[in-house]
Design an enzyme around this catalytic site. Structure first.
Site, PDB file in Angstrom:
ATOM      1  CG  HIS A  86     -35.030   6.457  29.884  1.00 17.50           C
ATOM      2  ND1 HIS A  86     -36.208   7.102  30.186  1.00 17.50           N
ATOM      3  CD2 HIS A  86     -35.333   5.133  29.779  1.00 17.50           C
ATOM      4  CE1 HIS A  86     -37.180   6.225  30.278  1.00 17.50           C
ATOM      5  NE2 HIS A  86     -36.680   5.017  30.023  1.00 17.50           N
TER       6      HIS A  86
ATOM      7  CD  GLU B 276     -37.414   3.056  26.450  1.00 13.57           C
ATOM      8  OE1 GLU B 276     -37.940   2.232  27.199  1.00 13.57           O
ATOM      9  OE2 GLU B 276     -36.821   4.054  26.871  1.00 13.57           O
TER      10      GLU B 276
END
Length: 211
Positions: A85, A133
């Site tokens: 992430h 992302e």
């Protein structure tokens, strides 16, 4: 569509959100998973919701103080894990090791990446899925599907036919979810749109309602 809800380290009740997610999944047939803090994995899994870890370390059992063992989160009830992430970036070799550790523990994997070039590199490591992302959009409420749709379509092309792509960053509404699907994404990765909502259940219901 796969809806993967990352609770990050938000000041929210993970069990309450997990119970709501389990109900929404049962009522709609939409696949919904929740990724809480590691310490809450067991309690979240007890709600019956599909439960994911936010990270696992690319190590096995041994002298690795502070590491998150894939086997430990699997024993606690997790069935998948996020890796890389943007708030916990790893080197490519570490991502590869994390995927292999997850495989040994029987965990599904989603590797996050910032852009289509990184998506291509991540896909070559053969995770179960990747999630694009752009970090500048995370938490803004502006989805990448609107801000720069080509990032999604280019990521789908970069990942190839074998690795599904999830769309993350700024996802919060059913309209965002449909836009991601139209661009070729097979799921969404979101956080604050539900975790920080005044009524997480209503936010989830509104998110999946168009499906």
């Amino acid at each position: 569509m796969f809806v993967l809800l990352n609770l990050k380290a938000y000041a929210c009740d993970p069990v309450e959100i997990a119970a709501a997610a389990a109900d929404v999944a049962d009522e709609t047939g939409v696949r919904v998973a929740v990724a809480p803090q590691t310490a809450a994995i067991g309690r979240v899994a007890e709600t019956g919701v599909e439960t994911w870890a936010q990270h696992v370390s690319g190590v096995g059992s041994g002298s690795h103080t502070g590491s998150t063992l894939a086997e430990a989160v699997a024993d606690a009830g997790a069935t998948g894990t996020l890796l890389n992430h943007s708030e916990r970036r790893r080197r490519l070799a570490d991502i590869d090791a994390g995927i292999r550790a997850a495989e040994r523990a029987g965990l599904e994997t989603v590797v996050c990446a910032n852009n289509p070039r990184q998506i291509a590199a991540a896909a070559r490591l053969e995770p179960d899925a990747v999630a694009v992302e752009p970090p500048e959009l995370i938490g803004t409420g502006t989805p990448v599907s609107k801000a720069d749709p080509e990032i999604v379509t280019d990521s789908v092309a970069a990942a190839g036919d074998e690795v599904p792509v999830l769309c993350g960053a700024g996802i919060s509404t059913g309209e965002d979810l449909l836009a991601a699907a139209e661009l070729g994404a097979e799921g969404v990765l979101l956080a604050s749109g539900v975790a920080k909502a005044d009524d997480p259940r209503a936010a989830l219901e509104a998110l999946v309602e168009p499906l």
